[in-house]
Design an enzyme around this catalytic site. Sequence first.
Site: not given
Ligand code: PA5
Length: 434
Positions: A285, A306, A420
């Site tokens: 990310e 394996h 989303k």
């Molecule tokens: O790293 C991030 O920002 C995302 O993976 C969020 O943690 C994830 O989408 C969950 O978001 P939230 O904590 O707002 O529910």
Amino acid sequence: MIKVDISNVWGQISLPELLALEKEVFAAHNTLTEGNGPGNDFLGWLDLPVESPTEEMKRIQLAAEKIRANSDVFVVIGIGGSYLGPRAAIELLQGCNHNIGKGKGNPQIFYAGNGLSTRYWNELLRLLEGKDFSIAIISKSGTTTEPAIATRALRAMLEKKYGVVGAKDRIFAITDPCKGALRQMATEEGWETFVIPPSVGGRYSVLTAVGLLPMAVAGIDINAVMSGAFDAKQLYNLRSFENPVWQYAAVRNLLYRRGKCIEILESFEPGFKMMGGWWQQLFGESEGKDGKGIFPVTAEFTADLHSLGQMIQQGERNIFETMVRFDPPADRAVVSADWKDLDGLNYLAGKTLDFVDEQAFRGTLAAHVDGGVPVITMDMGQLNDTKLGELFYFFELSCGISAYMLGVNPFNQPGVEFYKRNMFQLLGKPGYEK
Ligand code: PA5
């Protein structure tokens, strides 16, 4: 200190090339610590490690003791950065099967809201049948669909079982200090809350209550975790190539520039699997944007030798590996002798399992390097609560530096919104009509 060994990358890149990056790594490290790069409003994680427990940590410990005393099961609700860190920590220190035999006093820990599978949900309901349980709802935004659905259902179950007042004692919310639906709900319902600071993004939040409450419920010493992270903060602040963080960040960038666009993080510990998942999100990310980024993959050795072993040995040469090693535990297992020796294993009789594992590691390393795959190795030393804190901070800092070297903002994730938007449109969420 974590020892990074880069001696097995020299077939692909050279020492002068690496040293030529010194100014770049220095600049990236400074950009991070001076807070003058893109995403600089999300640098709160740099200062999360503290020398002595904060008031929040003391409250976390008290909440954990209460949960341990009154619950057979603790359900952690969250997804992505609000889920992977705690699970990674617990499974690395206690193993993937840590729940077996647990109950009140040392509750089992299950996860919800980390997907939308009905089968997974039904299984969780079966696991909760007849059990006393508590929940932690973890969501920074407080609006993420997957955890919101799980929260609605588990909260209703708790209120049915213990009454609205009794349920309050078993619901803990970890969220933004002011904003979001979860904050509002927690305030209205009177649930105990812990904070995800606005300046800490999900994937950098493991050293907040996000990671610390579940860890404490699992019986992990969160003060030791913090102390490991605090030491790491001092140790890895070094501005030179003696800093293993620099070695890791710089070598992976250089390899990427030489066409190695896939990194496989490998450990010989099955308990490392979720840590691999946490690392995958952290780097994926943070770096995967603007048409750039090393694709992060994880593997468990020797099991995946394996399966993926063939691909690594002889497939397309666009990969590099990072192999993580821990010292063996004090309790050693020994291969026994067998008078018939039908399996031909007597040549190993008396040898410890970790000795065999060590030779598997050395053999794999040599084979993959011979096959044209550069390999970075990381010697973590003993695995314990302190090391865990160090490990989290090490990877977070490496990732921030590496992403700035790559020229991207390490702290946003604009691409995550696309699925989303489509999903909300398909679901008919108000405001998302065509
Ligand atoms: O790293 C991030 O920002 C995302 O993976 C969020 O943690 C994830 O989408 C969950 O978001 P939230 O904590 O707002 O529910």
